[in-house]
Design a protein around this motif. Structure first.
Motif, PDB file in Angstrom:
ATOM      1  N   LEU A 244    -101.777  40.261   0.502  1.00  0.00           N
ATOM      2  CA  LEU A 244    -100.783  40.727   1.462  1.00  0.00           C
ATOM      3  C   LEU A 244     -99.599  41.311   0.699  1.00  0.00           C
ATOM      4  N   CYS A 245     -99.271  42.588   1.002  1.00  0.00           N
ATOM      5  CA  CYS A 245     -98.187  43.304   0.335  1.00  0.00           C
ATOM      6  C   CYS A 245     -97.051  43.513   1.338  1.00  0.00           C
ATOM      7  N   GLN A 246     -95.909  42.859   1.107  1.00  0.00           N
ATOM      8  CA  GLN A 246     -94.754  42.968   1.988  1.00  0.00           C
ATOM      9  C   GLN A 246     -93.612  43.654   1.240  1.00  0.00           C
ATOM     10  N   GLN A 250     -84.818  50.962   2.100  1.00  0.00           N
ATOM     11  CA  GLN A 250     -83.842  51.781   2.821  1.00  0.00           C
ATOM     12  C   GLN A 250     -83.764  53.146   2.126  1.00  0.00           C
ATOM     13  N   PRO A 251     -84.290  54.183   2.742  1.00  0.00           N
ATOM     14  CA  PRO A 251     -84.913  54.307   4.067  1.00  0.00           C
ATOM     15  C   PRO A 251     -86.283  53.625   4.133  1.00  0.00           C
ATOM     16  N   PRO A 252     -86.928  53.613   5.301  1.00  0.00           N
ATOM     17  CA  PRO A 252     -88.165  52.846   5.507  1.00  0.00           C
ATOM     18  C   PRO A 252     -89.310  53.287   4.601  1.00  0.00           C
ATOM     19  N   VAL A 253     -90.339  52.381   4.523  1.00  0.00           N
ATOM     20  CA  VAL A 253     -91.540  52.610   3.708  1.00  0.00           C
ATOM     21  C   VAL A 253     -92.324  53.784   4.275  1.00  0.00           C
ATOM     22  N   THR A 254     -92.859  54.601   3.357  1.00  0.00           N
ATOM     23  CA  THR A 254     -93.672  55.758   3.764  1.00  0.00           C
ATOM     24  C   THR A 254     -95.146  55.611   3.409  1.00  0.00           C
ATOM     25  N   GLY A 255     -95.537  54.671   2.488  1.00  0.00           N
ATOM     26  CA  GLY A 255     -96.950  54.550   2.148  1.00  0.00           C
ATOM     27  C   GLY A 255     -97.237  53.399   1.201  1.00  0.00           C
ATOM     28  N   ARG A 269    -105.193  51.474   2.525  1.00  0.00           N
ATOM     29  CA  ARG A 269    -104.013  52.249   2.916  1.00  0.00           C
ATOM     30  C   ARG A 269    -102.862  51.372   3.415  1.00  0.00           C
ATOM     31  N   GLY A 270    -103.155  50.262   4.040  1.00  0.00           N
ATOM     32  CA  GLY A 270    -102.112  49.468   4.682  1.00  0.00           C
ATOM     33  C   GLY A 270    -101.587  48.353   3.795  1.00  0.00           C
ATOM     34  N   PRO A 271    -100.801  47.450   4.369  1.00  0.00           N
ATOM     35  CA  PRO A 271    -100.205  46.356   3.604  1.00  0.00           C
ATOM     36  C   PRO A 271    -101.148  45.192   3.319  1.00  0.00           C
TER      37      PRO A 271
END
Length: 669
Positions: A244-246, A250-255, A269-271
């Motif tokens: 799990l990648c958390q 700032q600014p928000p995550v893009t990828g 691709r996801g967290p």
């Protein structure tokens, strides 16, 4: 005209009476703020004449309202001699030197300097009131104060009422030399915690001690802050694991980007990432990279696998001075963590547990090898030990070695044993009238060479030998001192030369047999044919005419060696100097000179010569062997005879020597 005349007359009459004009009060230096009122006092006694003020030497006038100077006037009771100068409002042009003058009495006050202060204006922070910064990126904040403030203002930075350090000050001067803008630059590397923080730049000076403030607010942008976890952390091969990648950004995550052992994991691709664990996850950690508009951050983790201890960092050898602290460190990796213990080599007693061994205030007895040991893990695999040596540096320890007694005018040698870590700068022999560290000087020659190796845990030592050619009476009564010095101190000992009674011979040619020689070409005397059939070595003709008779002039035929040298016919007692390579050398015969004349033995022919395998026949009438190496060389000799410790000499604490062996010499006359 009548009034001035009367005043002058009155002044003259008072002068004749002993009263003269004088200052009751003079002006002092004055500091005034721009726009304020300035007062320069002046009071005269026994004077009723004309009073005027000057500015930088220019007279302002004799009238009290000072026509032409709209902001200047003279005030006070003239009859009592009060003539104060007032200026209101004070301007920059009023900064000058002022004097109060009694013209008719020829009196001038001391000059008074008027200093005009200009308060600073509120400073300006470039980019304010909101300044955008990137977390982790060094930045400079510039605070600038403009205007003609006097004196030059000081610019300070504050955060929550606390003054900040790390600022630089810069001042710009105009062409006329007056002060222009003043800047203060604050260098900082912000973090995400600085988002929304308020910083204050304050301009203050003597004109405005409280200062004027300008505030700014920081707006922080920062790349993602990533946390990576695995569930479950401890797995067996073939089981499923969820990573799990958390991240916060700032600014928000893009990828998101996943990798294993540095290679991208296709399709992730996801967290979250689910995998089936295998043995490769032990050496190839899983990483997660998260990006936003400012930047990216990467975190990696490996699965928890049990394995035995593996050595990561070996303990390093240490060399410390006596009295100092010593410490060793070693690192073992394992899961669960291995138990690490420290012992001394050859000793089972545990000195310490953990990765570090500390030895406070070490002494010579602490020198040796220390072992860092890790026990095997639960699986029974791994573990082992690693050693490191501790060398303790101390002042040299010098011990006298046993030296054989010598004949008068014969050769002699004295020996000492030196241990020192670090190695001594030199080993010096000294006596009444001289000293020598290496080489030869008159009848004396010094050589120093490594001692035989002792036990592995003990340090090396040096043996220094003082050779004396042609001993004199004074050699047996004086003391010889062997000393050594290193950076930690000096050590030394005194060595005395024992005397052996003189041998007596008749003036004749004699034959001396060298034991152990295999020179079959040597001839035998008639008395040799009746002996045993064993090989007694070659016979050498020796002229003993340089030896003296006993006091009665009779020939002593008793064997003085009690059978050690097996002398027949005439007793021969020879003091043989044994070199470090096992060779024997004797001084050449020389005619007896006047009493007290020393016998000189030239060592030069023996320097640098290769030692022979056995003693050889000396056609010059004496026995000798070339010395095994140059006396001044410090290289280890080919073969070194062990030193003889004097009786009751305590064992040397740093080296062990093999059991001494003394070759025997047979002489046949």
């Amino acid at each position: 005209m009548l009034v001035p005349t009367l005043l002058v007359l009155l002044f003259c009459l008072r002068g004749h009476a002993g009263l003269s004009p004088h200052f009751l009060q003079q002006p002092d230096d004055l500091v005034a703020l721009l726009g304020d009122e300035a007062r320069l006092p002046c009071a005269l006694g026994e004077y009723w004449g004309l009073v005027q003020w000057t500015k930088d030497g220019l007279a302002l006038g004799g009238e009290r309202d000072l026509p032409g100077w709209s902001r200047y006037w003279i005030s006070g009771n003239a009859a009592s001699g009060q003539h104060d100068l007032y200026i209101r409002p004070v301007e920059l042009e009023d900064q000058a030197s002022y004097e109060c003058q009694a013209t008719q009495a020829g009196l001038r006050s001391r000059p008074a300097q008027l200093l005009v202060l200009v308060p600073p204006e509120a400073p300006q922070v470039l980019g304010g009131p909101f300044v955008s910064l990137v977390a982790g990126v060094p930045a400079n904040l510039t605070c600038r104060s403009r205007g003609d403030a006097r004196p030059t203002p000081e610019l300070l930075w504050f955060r929550d009422g606390i003054r900040l350090d790390g600022t630089t000050f810069h001042q710009t001067l105009l062409k006329e030399g007056t002060t222009g803008s003043v800047e203060s630059i604050l260098s900082l590397t912000p973090s995400s915690h600085d988002d929304g923080a308020t910083l204050v730049c304050r301009a203050r000076s003597q004109a405005l001690p409280s200062g004027k403030d300008t505030a700014i607010t920081l707006s922080l942008q920062y790349p993602p802050v990533v946390t990576l976890s695995a569930e479950p952390q401890t797995v067996l091969e073939g089981e499923k694991v969820t990573f799990l990648c958390q991240a916060t950004a700032q600014p928000p995550v893009t990828g998101y980007r996943w990798a294993k052992g540095g290679s991208p994991v296709l399709g992730a691709r996801g967290p979250m990432l689910e995998v089936v664990a295998d043995s490769s996850f032990l050496t190839e950690p899983v990483s997660c990279e998260v990006s936003n508009a400012v930047g990216s951050a990467n975190r990696s983790t490996a699965l928890d696998v049990q394995f035995g201890p593996i050595l990561q960092a070996r303990p390093e050898p240490m060399s410390v001075d006596v009295g100092e602290d010593a410490s060793f460190s070693c690192a073992w990796r394992g899961n669960p963590l291995p138990r690490v213990t420290w012992t001394r080599s050859g000793d089972a007693q545990v000195l310490s547990s953990g990765p570090t061994l500390r030895l406070p205030s070490v002494g010579p007895e602490d020198a040796g090898d220390y072992v860092c040991r890790a026990e095997p893990g639960l699986s029974g695999l791994g573990g082992g030990a690693a050693e490191a040596r501790l060398t303790v540096n101390a002042p040299p320890i010098v011990t006298a070695l046993h030296s054989a007694p010598a004949f008068l005018r014969g050769p002699a040698r004295l020996q000492c044993l030196v241990f020192a870590s670090p190695a001594p700068d030199a080993v010096v022999w000294s006596w009444d009238g001289g000293f020598l560290a290496a080489g030869s000087q008159g009848r004396f020659l010094v050589e120093t060479f490594p001692a035989p190796e002792g036990r592995q845990e003990q340090g090396p030592a040096l043996i220094s030998v003082l050779h004396i050619s042609g001993t004199q009476e004074s050699d047996f009564s004086r003391g010889f001192n062997c000393s050594a010095r290193n950076r930690l101190g000096e050590g030394g000992t005194q060595v005395s030369l024992g005397r052996r009674a003189s041998a007596s011979f008749s003036k004749q040619k004699n034959l001396v047999r060298i034991p152990g020689s295999r020179d079959g070409s040597s001839s035998r005397g008639p008395e040799e044919e009746t002996g045993s059939g064993e090989d007694r070595g070659p016979i050498v003709h020796v002229d003993h005419s340089d030896l003296v008779l006993d006091e009665e002039g009779a020939l002593e035929t008793k064997d003085p060696t009690n059978g050690y040298y097996k002398v027949r016919g005439v007793s021969v007692s020879l003091s043989l100097g044994e070199g470090p390579g096992g060779g024997l050398f004797l001084p050449p015969p020389s005619p007896l000179g006047p009493p007290g004349t020393p016998t000189f033995y030239d060592f030069n022919p023996h320097l640098g010569m290769v030692p022979p395998c056995r003693l050889y026949r000396a056609r010059a009438g004496y026995l000798t062997t070339p010395h095994p190496r140059a006396f001044t060389s410090y290289s280890k000799p080919t073969s070194t005879g062990p030193p003889d410790l004097a009786p009751r000499t305590p064992p040397f604490p740093y080296a062990a020597f093999p059991i001494p062996s003394h070759p025997r010499l047979q002489t046949h006359v």
